[in-house]
Design a protein around this motif. Sequence first.
Motif, PDB file in Angstrom:
ATOM      1  N   ARG A   1       2.155   7.082  -6.659  1.00 41.67           N
ATOM      2  CA  ARG A   1       1.238   8.167  -7.056  1.00 41.67           C
ATOM      3  C   ARG A   1       1.836   9.532  -6.701  1.00 41.67           C
ATOM      4  O   ARG A   1       1.746  10.481  -7.481  1.00 41.67           O
ATOM      5  CB  ARG A   1      -0.114   7.992  -6.362  1.00 41.67           C
ATOM      6  CG  ARG A   1      -1.002   6.930  -6.990  1.00 41.67           C
ATOM      7  CD  ARG A   1      -2.400   6.959  -6.404  1.00 41.67           C
ATOM      8  NE  ARG A   1      -2.433   6.708  -4.975  1.00 41.67           N
ATOM      9  CZ  ARG A   1      -2.484   5.495  -4.401  1.00 41.67           C
ATOM     10  NH1 ARG A   1      -2.512   4.421  -5.165  1.00 41.67           N
ATOM     11  NH2 ARG A   1      -2.532   5.366  -3.100  1.00 41.67           N
ATOM     12  N   GLU A   2       2.448   9.638  -5.531  1.00 45.96           N
ATOM     13  CA  GLU A   2       2.982  10.927  -5.069  1.00 45.96           C
ATOM     14  C   GLU A   2       4.166  11.412  -5.886  1.00 45.96           C
ATOM     15  O   GLU A   2       4.303  12.611  -6.113  1.00 45.96           O
ATOM     16  CB  GLU A   2       3.373  10.823  -3.589  1.00 45.96           C
ATOM     17  CG  GLU A   2       2.192  10.763  -2.667  1.00 45.96           C
ATOM     18  CD  GLU A   2       2.595  10.563  -1.211  1.00 45.96           C
ATOM     19  OE1 GLU A   2       3.810  10.490  -0.914  1.00 45.96           O
ATOM     20  OE2 GLU A   2       1.700  10.474  -0.368  1.00 45.96           O
TER      21      GLU A   2
ATOM     22  N   GLU B   1       2.268   1.793  -3.480  1.00 45.79           N
ATOM     23  CA  GLU B   1       1.266   2.355  -4.392  1.00 45.79           C
ATOM     24  C   GLU B   1       1.071   3.841  -4.131  1.00 45.79           C
ATOM     25  O   GLU B   1       1.012   4.651  -5.068  1.00 45.79           O
ATOM     26  CB  GLU B   1      -0.070   1.608  -4.260  1.00 45.79           C
ATOM     27  CG  GLU B   1      -0.021   0.123  -4.590  1.00 45.79           C
ATOM     28  CD  GLU B   1       0.211  -0.196  -6.063  1.00 45.79           C
ATOM     29  OE1 GLU B   1       0.246   0.717  -6.909  1.00 45.79           O
ATOM     30  OE2 GLU B   1       0.350  -1.386  -6.374  1.00 45.79           O
ATOM     31  N   GLU B   2       1.012   4.230  -2.868  1.00 43.88           N
ATOM     32  CA  GLU B   2       0.858   5.641  -2.519  1.00 43.88           C
ATOM     33  C   GLU B   2       2.081   6.458  -2.933  1.00 43.88           C
ATOM     34  O   GLU B   2       1.962   7.530  -3.507  1.00 43.88           O
ATOM     35  CB  GLU B   2       0.619   5.785  -1.017  1.00 43.88           C
ATOM     36  CG  GLU B   2       0.385   7.220  -0.563  1.00 43.88           C
ATOM     37  CD  GLU B   2       0.096   7.306   0.924  1.00 43.88           C
ATOM     38  OE1 GLU B   2       0.549   8.305   1.521  1.00 43.88           O
ATOM     39  OE2 GLU B   2      -0.550   6.396   1.459  1.00 43.88           O
ATOM     40  N   GLN B   3       3.244   5.917  -2.664  1.00 43.98           N
ATOM     41  CA  GLN B   3       4.492   6.597  -3.024  1.00 43.98           C
ATOM     42  C   GLN B   3       4.597   6.777  -4.545  1.00 43.98           C
ATOM     43  O   GLN B   3       4.998   7.832  -5.014  1.00 43.98           O
ATOM     44  CB  GLN B   3       5.661   5.771  -2.502  1.00 43.98           C
ATOM     45  CG  GLN B   3       7.001   6.431  -2.619  1.00 43.98           C
ATOM     46  CD  GLN B   3       8.092   5.577  -2.006  1.00 43.98           C
ATOM     47  OE1 GLN B   3       8.076   4.354  -2.109  1.00 43.98           O
ATOM     48  NE2 GLN B   3       9.054   6.224  -1.379  1.00 43.98           N
TER      49      GLN B   3
ATOM     50  N   GLU C   1       0.833  -1.206   0.000  1.00 45.06           N
ATOM     51  CA  GLU C   1       0.000   0.000   0.000  1.00 45.06           C
ATOM     52  C   GLU C   1       0.868   1.256   0.000  1.00 45.06           C
ATOM     53  O   GLU C   1       0.575   2.224  -0.700  1.00 45.06           O
ATOM     54  CB  GLU C   1      -0.950   0.000   1.211  1.00 45.06           C
ATOM     55  CG  GLU C   1      -1.990  -1.099   1.201  1.00 45.06           C
ATOM     56  CD  GLU C   1      -1.437  -2.471   1.591  1.00 45.06           C
ATOM     57  OE1 GLU C   1      -0.390  -2.557   2.290  1.00 45.06           O
ATOM     58  OE2 GLU C   1      -2.025  -3.479   1.157  1.00 45.06           O
ATOM     59  N   ALA C   2       1.943   1.246   0.798  1.00 44.22           N
ATOM     60  CA  ALA C   2       2.840   2.398   0.844  1.00 44.22           C
ATOM     61  C   ALA C   2       3.531   2.589  -0.507  1.00 44.22           C
ATOM     62  O   ALA C   2       3.721   3.724  -0.950  1.00 44.22           O
ATOM     63  CB  ALA C   2       3.878   2.221   1.948  1.00 44.22           C
TER      64      ALA C   2
END
Length: 176
Positions: free
Chosen positions: A173-174, A169-171, A166-167
């Motif tokens: 995107r960021e 995937e978030e990273q 999850e981290a």
Amino acid sequence: MGSRTGARARRRRGALLLGGVMVVSVAGCAPVERPLVAVYADREGTAQVLLRSCDEDGRVRGPILEGTPTGDPGGGAAEEASVGWVGWEARGEHRAADFPLFAPPSDWDAEFHGIRELRPGHSYRLAFGDPDDSYAYTGTVSFDAERLARVPDGEVLTLDGTVSREAFEEQAREVC
């Protein structure tokens, strides 16, 4: 004598300035590395890949897996020596995907080099470029079989180390 010394000093300063501009220019051409690639071993122990793109159409350019011996490669040394590295490369544009490390999507028409398995004593680098400008950014991760085996369940190995999926995937995107 004074004007000769002054001229030499000006030429030296000019050469240093020009050299500095050349270093900045060369250094400015390197693409920014982004944590857009992750690897992990699934429950069966098969190495898996997650590729993420900053392109709104999900495209990546020239994904490549390069494995190079870091010490005594053991079995398969003759085959590895003939190609210089093991892995695969897929030239051109492709859609980002999730897949087993040594089985990129068939529509990528990847060209394979050497043995198709993680080898002890090898260092691997998996990377791709921006689909529109290969100097804009590159998604990359480096690892070896031992490091990959130490990634805890539910986590993935990225450019920035081990994180939860999850981290990652978030990273991804960021950073885009």
